[in-house]
Design a protein around this motif. Structure first.
Motif: not given
Length: 482
Positions: A415-433
């Protein structure tokens, strides 16, 4: 005065002997089928000698019985019938075990129960069923005996005896009794309903594992209806194949399962589902699954075949090899992901592969750890041939917790990588997981260490309220991050 004497004579006359069948009657299962299954598990090479004996049923039974030692102490006895027989014996009634099973096995059963005055069984030459059994009883008791049976082969005896009784009667026997106008004086029914038994044998709760089929499609965010339907079809094909494999496992492990405090309640081990019916159901499910898979993309068929081969190898051999067993279990989870990707033509990222490997390895290890912990708290020692000792618990804890944290680390890096940016508009929220994953994995291992975890972590997860709550939070967070 003579009337009083006659009444006293009738009152003092001992009750007529009671003859009891073994297979399907005293025991809910067929001991010959049970013995064959133990033979397949422990001495498969002897199967080559069986075809030559098929035409000599009594010799066939004797060979199978002499080749293995069936655990008679843990057979699925008809408890209602046992209680009745105990009452009858206490009143002075002579009980006889009369069975088509080989007499050496029948004698072991009789010795275990300590209820019977005598035993009649097949002797390697005479197959003591039907009219042959009836003639044998007439020679000994005349026509003055009671009989308890369960199958159509018992119909001649029930028609000829003075006191007919049935235990878990088959449909053919019930129809035969009705046709002849025979009404049993006692019935001892102790079987679950057929639909409930079949569904339980298929282990529908284990289908939750096959939801991994949908993961590649969900993570690709390509939820077109055609692909979703394809994934659904793949899910059912995989689930039917898994149920078939579970049935084969239950057939091969019937003797060991009966000695287990929980597994003894499984339909085949408990005698609620006949072994032959279980084998037929396993074959039917497999045929349906592979027929359906033939309409899906070709790659899925190959992964499904590999899954079947691997899970059968695990059931027969690999689960007895320490550490190899948990690696294979984790591999079976990854096969589900690969099958889902193949069915929907969706590629599997190296991130998902790495995360899945460590996560499912931890769950496989915690399953073994929980088994050992439950044995330790009960004061027992491992006897299932899994290759583990109670002394291995601490090492397994180290392996399992390290693997769990490795899975969390892989997820955090992803979730820190660049691939996540392409799939999620708010990838920072995934850190809550991440803390939710740590909470759930740590809780699983904590409960396992306390002996409070079911031996199957998947069954635990789908019934535990906290696990379901955590899963719902993860889903909400993922949706908000889109």
């Amino acid at each position: 005065m003579s009337q009083i004497d006659d009444s006293l004579t009738a009152f003092n006359t001992p009750p007529i002997p009671l003859c009891v069948d073994l297979d399907g009657t005293l025991v809910k299962s067929d001991t010959l089928v049970d013995s064959l299954l133990v033979l397949v598990r422990n001495k498969p090479k002897l199967l080559l000698k069986l075809p030559a004996l098929l035409l000599k049923k009594a010799a066939f039974k004797a060979f199978v019985t002499d080749s293995i030692v069936l655990d008679v102490a843990h057979l699925p006895f008809n408890r209602k019938l046992i209680q009745y027989l105990q009452q009858q014996k206490s009143r002075g009634r002579a009980l006889y075990l009369t069975t088509g099973a080989d007499q050496s096995l029948a004698r072991r059963v009789a010795a275990h129960l300590n209820l019977f005055a005598g035993v009649l069984g097949s002797d390697g030459t005479t197959n003591l069923i039907g009219n042959k059994k009836l003639n044998s009883l007439r020679e000994r008791f005349g026509g003055n005996f009671g009989y308890i049976g369960n199958a159509s082969a018992d119909l001649p005896l029930l028609a000829a005896c003075a006191e007919p009784m049935v235990a878990n009667p088959s449909l053919r026997l019930r129809l035969g009794l009705r046709t002849r106008g025979i009404k049993p004086v006692q019935q001892f029914v102790e079987l679950r309903t057929i639909p409930a038994t079949l569904l339980k044998a298929m282990r529908l709760h284990q289908w939750a594992k096959n939801l991994l089929i949908f993961v590649p499609l969900l993570l690709s965010h390509d939820l077109r209806p055609a692909k979703a339907l394809t994934a659904l079809a793949a899910f059912f094909c995989f689930s039917l194949t898994a149920s078939s494999a579970y049935l084969v496992n239950d057939l091969l492990d019937i003797d060991a399962d009966r000695r287990h405090h929980r597994k003894r309640l499984r339909p085949i081990a408990s005698g609620d589902l006949p072994g032959i019916t279980g084998a037929f159901l396993a074959l039917l499910l497999l045929v349906v699954a592979f027929f359906g898979a033939s309409f899906l993309p070709g790659g899925f068929y190959g992964w499904l075949t590999l899954y079947l081969i691997t899970t059968l190898s695990y059931s027969s051999v690999l689960k007895r090899i320490a550490l190899v067993d948990v690696l294979v279990l984790s591999g079976l989870y990854i096969l589900r992901l690969l099958a889902g990707g193949a069915a929907t033509l969706t590629s599997i990222s190296h991130w998902l592969s790495g995360f899945s490997l460590f996560l499912f390895l931890s769950l496989a290890i915690v399953k073994r750890f929980a088994e050992l912990e439950n044995l330790r708290t009960s004061g027992s020692t491992p006897k299932n041939g899994r290759g583990y000792l109670l002394a291995d618990q601490q090492q397994l804890r180290s392996f399992g917790t390290a693997s769990a944290y490795a899975a969390v680390v892989v997820f955090a890096i992803y979730i820190s990588g660049i691939d996540v940016i392409k799939l999620y508009r708010q990838p920072h929220l995934l850190w809550l997981i991440v803390p939710l994953m740590l909470l759930w994995l740590n809780r699983v291992w904590l409960l396992a260490s306390r002996g409070e975890l079911d031996e199957d972590p998947v069954a635990f997860a789908i019934t535990d309220r906290m696990s379901l709550f955590i899963g719902a939070l993860v889903l909400v967070i993922a949706l908000l991050a889109l």
